[in-house]
Motif scaffolding. Structure first.
Motif, PDB file in Angstrom:
ATOM      1  N   GLU A   6       0.844  -1.200   0.000  1.00  0.00           N
ATOM      2  CA  GLU A   6       0.000   0.000   0.000  1.00  0.00           C
ATOM      3  C   GLU A   6       0.879   1.250   0.000  1.00  0.00           C
ATOM      4  O   GLU A   6       1.720   1.427   0.872  1.00  0.00           O
ATOM      5  CB  GLU A   6      -0.922  -0.002   1.223  1.00  0.00           C
ATOM      6  N   LEU A   7       0.663   2.096  -0.985  1.00  0.00           N
ATOM      7  CA  LEU A   7       1.490   3.296  -1.149  1.00  0.00           C
ATOM      8  C   LEU A   7       0.964   4.500  -0.368  1.00  0.00           C
ATOM      9  O   LEU A   7       1.723   5.415  -0.041  1.00  0.00           O
ATOM     10  CB  LEU A   7       1.587   3.667  -2.633  1.00  0.00           C
ATOM     11  N   ALA A   8      -0.348   4.497  -0.086  1.00  0.00           N
ATOM     12  CA  ALA A   8      -0.966   5.666   0.558  1.00  0.00           C
ATOM     13  C   ALA A   8      -1.261   5.395   2.025  1.00  0.00           C
ATOM     14  O   ALA A   8      -1.518   4.264   2.437  1.00  0.00           O
ATOM     15  CB  ALA A   8      -2.255   6.041  -0.161  1.00  0.00           C
ATOM     16  N   GLN A   9      -1.201   6.449   2.793  1.00  0.00           N
ATOM     17  CA  GLN A   9      -1.651   6.341   4.180  1.00  0.00           C
ATOM     18  C   GLN A   9      -3.150   6.612   4.231  1.00  0.00           C
ATOM     19  O   GLN A   9      -3.788   6.829   3.204  1.00  0.00           O
ATOM     20  CB  GLN A   9      -0.853   7.262   5.089  1.00  0.00           C
ATOM     21  N   ALA A  10      -3.730   6.598   5.407  1.00  0.00           N
ATOM     22  CA  ALA A  10      -5.193   6.681   5.565  1.00  0.00           C
ATOM     23  C   ALA A  10      -5.795   7.919   4.915  1.00  0.00           C
ATOM     24  O   ALA A  10      -6.915   7.869   4.397  1.00  0.00           O
ATOM     25  CB  ALA A  10      -5.555   6.642   7.048  1.00  0.00           C
ATOM     26  N   ASP A  11      -5.074   9.047   4.882  1.00  0.00           N
ATOM     27  CA  ASP A  11      -5.655  10.277   4.304  1.00  0.00           C
ATOM     28  C   ASP A  11      -5.470  10.370   2.791  1.00  0.00           C
ATOM     29  O   ASP A  11      -5.846  11.356   2.169  1.00  0.00           O
ATOM     30  CB  ASP A  11      -5.071  11.516   4.989  1.00  0.00           C
ATOM     31  N   GLY A  12      -4.874   9.328   2.167  1.00  0.00           N
ATOM     32  CA  GLY A  12      -4.743   9.301   0.705  1.00  0.00           C
ATOM     33  C   GLY A  12      -3.423   9.849   0.182  1.00  0.00           C
ATOM     34  O   GLY A  12      -3.144   9.741  -1.014  1.00  0.00           O
ATOM     35  N   THR A  13      -2.618  10.460   1.054  1.00  0.00           N
ATOM     36  CA  THR A  13      -1.306  10.945   0.618  1.00  0.00           C
ATOM     37  C   THR A  13      -0.278   9.819   0.712  1.00  0.00           C
ATOM     38  O   THR A  13      -0.544   8.772   1.304  1.00  0.00           O
ATOM     39  CB  THR A  13      -0.849  12.147   1.481  1.00  0.00           C
ATOM     40  N   LEU A  14       0.883  10.055   0.162  1.00  0.00           N
ATOM     41  CA  LEU A  14       1.937   9.049   0.147  1.00  0.00           C
ATOM     42  C   LEU A  14       2.319   8.623   1.563  1.00  0.00           C
ATOM     43  O   LEU A  14       2.467   9.460   2.459  1.00  0.00           O
ATOM     44  CB  LEU A  14       3.177   9.619  -0.574  1.00  0.00           C
ATOM     45  N   SER A  15       2.509   7.330   1.747  1.00  0.00           N
ATOM     46  CA  SER A  15       2.905   6.775   3.036  1.00  0.00           C
ATOM     47  C   SER A  15       4.191   7.438   3.534  1.00  0.00           C
ATOM     48  O   SER A  15       5.177   7.549   2.800  1.00  0.00           O
ATOM     49  CB  SER A  15       3.141   5.266   2.887  1.00  0.00           C
ATOM     50  N   THR A  16       4.176   7.881   4.791  1.00  0.00           N
ATOM     51  CA  THR A  16       5.375   8.508   5.358  1.00  0.00           C
ATOM     52  C   THR A  16       6.501   7.492   5.544  1.00  0.00           C
ATOM     53  O   THR A  16       7.676   7.862   5.544  1.00  0.00           O
ATOM     54  CB  THR A  16       5.055   9.192   6.705  1.00  0.00           C
ATOM     55  N   THR A  17       6.146   6.227   5.677  1.00  0.00           N
ATOM     56  CA  THR A  17       7.176   5.186   5.759  1.00  0.00           C
ATOM     57  C   THR A  17       7.965   5.139   4.454  1.00  0.00           C
ATOM     58  O   THR A  17       9.185   5.027   4.458  1.00  0.00           O
ATOM     59  CB  THR A  17       6.548   3.812   6.048  1.00  0.00           C
ATOM     60  N   LEU A  18       7.252   5.253   3.329  1.00  0.00           N
ATOM     61  CA  LEU A  18       7.918   5.217   2.024  1.00  0.00           C
ATOM     62  C   LEU A  18       8.641   6.533   1.723  1.00  0.00           C
ATOM     63  O   LEU A  18       9.749   6.525   1.203  1.00  0.00           O
ATOM     64  CB  LEU A  18       6.907   4.900   0.921  1.00  0.00           C
ATOM     65  N   SER A  19       8.014   7.647   2.074  1.00  0.00           N
ATOM     66  CA  SER A  19       8.661   8.941   1.799  1.00  0.00           C
ATOM     67  C   SER A  19       9.889   9.153   2.677  1.00  0.00           C
ATOM     68  O   SER A  19      10.844   9.807   2.285  1.00  0.00           O
ATOM     69  CB  SER A  19       7.680  10.105   1.963  1.00  0.00           C
ATOM     70  N   GLY A  20       9.893   8.559   3.848  1.00  0.00           N
ATOM     71  CA  GLY A  20      11.021   8.700   4.758  1.00  0.00           C
ATOM     72  C   GLY A  20      12.059   7.595   4.631  1.00  0.00           C
ATOM     73  O   GLY A  20      13.036   7.568   5.385  1.00  0.00           O
ATOM     74  N   SER A  21      11.865   6.695   3.680  1.00  0.00           N
ATOM     75  CA  SER A  21      12.811   5.591   3.531  1.00  0.00           C
ATOM     76  C   SER A  21      14.153   6.092   2.987  1.00  0.00           C
ATOM     77  O   SER A  21      14.230   7.109   2.305  1.00  0.00           O
ATOM     78  CB  SER A  21      12.229   4.497   2.634  1.00  0.00           C
ATOM     79  N   THR A  22      15.214   5.353   3.318  1.00  0.00           N
ATOM     80  CA  THR A  22      16.580   5.730   2.931  1.00  0.00           C
ATOM     81  C   THR A  22      17.293   4.519   2.342  1.00  0.00           C
ATOM     82  O   THR A  22      16.766   3.407   2.369  1.00  0.00           O
ATOM     83  CB  THR A  22      17.383   6.203   4.162  1.00  0.00           C
ATOM     84  N   ASN A  23      18.513   4.740   1.875  1.00  0.00           N
ATOM     85  CA  ASN A  23      19.291   3.616   1.357  1.00  0.00           C
ATOM     86  C   ASN A  23      19.539   2.584   2.463  1.00  0.00           C
ATOM     87  O   ASN A  23      19.506   1.384   2.225  1.00  0.00           O
ATOM     88  CB  ASN A  23      20.621   4.091   0.764  1.00  0.00           C
ATOM     89  N   ALA A  24      19.766   3.065   3.678  1.00  0.00           N
ATOM     90  CA  ALA A  24      20.005   2.153   4.800  1.00  0.00           C
ATOM     91  C   ALA A  24      18.731   1.427   5.222  1.00  0.00           C
ATOM     92  O   ALA A  24      18.780   0.303   5.729  1.00  0.00           O
ATOM     93  CB  ALA A  24      20.574   2.927   5.983  1.00  0.00           C
ATOM     94  N   SER A  25      17.572   2.061   5.021  1.00  0.00           N
ATOM     95  CA  SER A  25      16.284   1.470   5.366  1.00  0.00           C
ATOM     96  C   SER A  25      15.311   1.737   4.219  1.00  0.00           C
ATOM     97  O   SER A  25      14.451   2.618   4.297  1.00  0.00           O
ATOM     98  CB  SER A  25      15.772   2.087   6.674  1.00  0.00           C
ATOM     99  N   PRO A  26      15.457   0.985   3.110  1.00  0.00           N
ATOM    100  CA  PRO A  26      14.675   1.273   1.905  1.00  0.00           C
ATOM    101  C   PRO A  26      13.207   0.883   2.018  1.00  0.00           C
ATOM    102  O   PRO A  26      12.824   0.093   2.888  1.00  0.00           O
ATOM    103  CB  PRO A  26      15.377   0.429   0.832  1.00  0.00           C
ATOM    104  N   GLY A  27      12.422   1.427   1.104  1.00  0.00           N
ATOM    105  CA  GLY A  27      11.020   1.044   1.014  1.00  0.00           C
ATOM    106  C   GLY A  27      10.876  -0.412   0.617  1.00  0.00           C
ATOM    107  O   GLY A  27       9.935  -1.092   1.009  1.00  0.00           O
ATOM    108  N   GLY A  28      11.826  -0.902  -0.159  1.00  0.00           N
ATOM    109  CA  GLY A  28      11.848  -2.297  -0.582  1.00  0.00           C
ATOM    110  C   GLY A  28      13.149  -2.598  -1.296  1.00  0.00           C
ATOM    111  O   GLY A  28      13.835  -1.691  -1.781  1.00  0.00           O
ATOM    112  N   SER A  29      13.499  -3.878  -1.347  1.00  0.00           N
ATOM    113  CA  SER A  29      14.740  -4.278  -2.013  1.00  0.00           C
ATOM    114  C   SER A  29      14.655  -5.723  -2.476  1.00  0.00           C
ATOM    115  O   SER A  29      13.778  -6.479  -2.052  1.00  0.00           O
ATOM    116  CB  SER A  29      15.938  -4.091  -1.079  1.00  0.00           C
ATOM    117  N   THR A  30      15.587  -6.104  -3.341  1.00  0.00           N
ATOM    118  CA  THR A  30      15.725  -7.477  -3.800  1.00  0.00           C
ATOM    119  C   THR A  30      17.197  -7.725  -4.100  1.00  0.00           C
ATOM    120  O   THR A  30      17.940  -6.780  -4.371  1.00  0.00           O
ATOM    121  CB  THR A  30      14.840  -7.769  -5.034  1.00  0.00           C
TER     122      THR A  30
END
Length: 195
Positions: free
Chosen positions: A59-83
């Motif tokens: 899920e890309l959006a948070q409850a209010d419909g804007t971009l998830s802060t987890t994803l917007s605040g992700s970094t190389n050390a703690s990415p939104g996702g990886s493989t």
């Protein structure tokens, strides 16, 4: 006297045969050669010269419909996702080319004012190197996509499992934009070549 002549003849015959029977020493050298072509090959995540995978962000959006802060605040050390993948290259400094498309609503649709169907982000390739360091090659998407990032690694790739990690992080949209409902897709393109 016959004995003396016979002994003398036998001695002469022995001298005549002796040099011919003595072999001379010879030496020689043999060169053994071969070659190894410069190459990169996929070990895990594909085969031969291609690899593929996916980074499911959920899920890309948070409850209010804007971009998830987890994803917007992700970094190389703690990415939104990886493989991860394993690629073996037998040269000292393989060259990496990295690019990506925007994370966009598929199929695309016109976004009303205050909404968006496009998310920009940083695509990164972390390469584990043979000198026990990690080198990051990154690419940041935008409305006008920049040229691909081309970078030579500072050392050989590590001869180890998961020596390449592909990441997506620092997702962003226009401030306060609402994400349109639907499925979003992006493609990260990577080329690794011996140099």
């Amino acid at each position: 006297m016959k004995k003396t002549i016979l002994l003398g003849a036998a001695a002469l015959l022995g001298l005549a045969i002796a040099p011919a029977a003595m072999a001379q020493t010879v030496t020689g050298t043999v060169n053994v050669t071969g070659s190894v072509a410069a190459k990169c090959v996929v070990i895990t995540g594909g085969s031969g010269g291609t690899f593929s995978g996916s980074i499911p962000l959920g899920e890309l959006a948070q409850a209010d419909g804007t971009l998830s802060t987890t994803l917007s605040g992700s970094t190389n050390a703690s990415p939104g996702g990886s493989t991860q993948f394993r690629v073996n290259c037998n040269t000292a400094a393989p060259k990496v080319t990295l690019s990506s498309t925007r994370l966009s609503l598929t199929p695309s649709a016109a976004a009303p004012t205050g909404y968006t169907g496009d998310i920009d982000y940083t695509a990164a390739l972390d390469a584990a190197l043979s000198n026990s360091t990690t080198q990051t090659v990154s690419y940041v998407t935008a409305a006008a996509l920049p040229a691909a990032t081309v970078q030579s690694l500072s050392s050989s790739l590590a001869n180890s499992a998961g020596n390449l990690t592909v990441k997506a992080y620092a997702l962003n949209t226009a401030s306060g934009a609402l994400l349109m409902a639907g499925n979003y897709q992006s493609t990260i393109s990577i080329t690794i070549e011996p140099s």
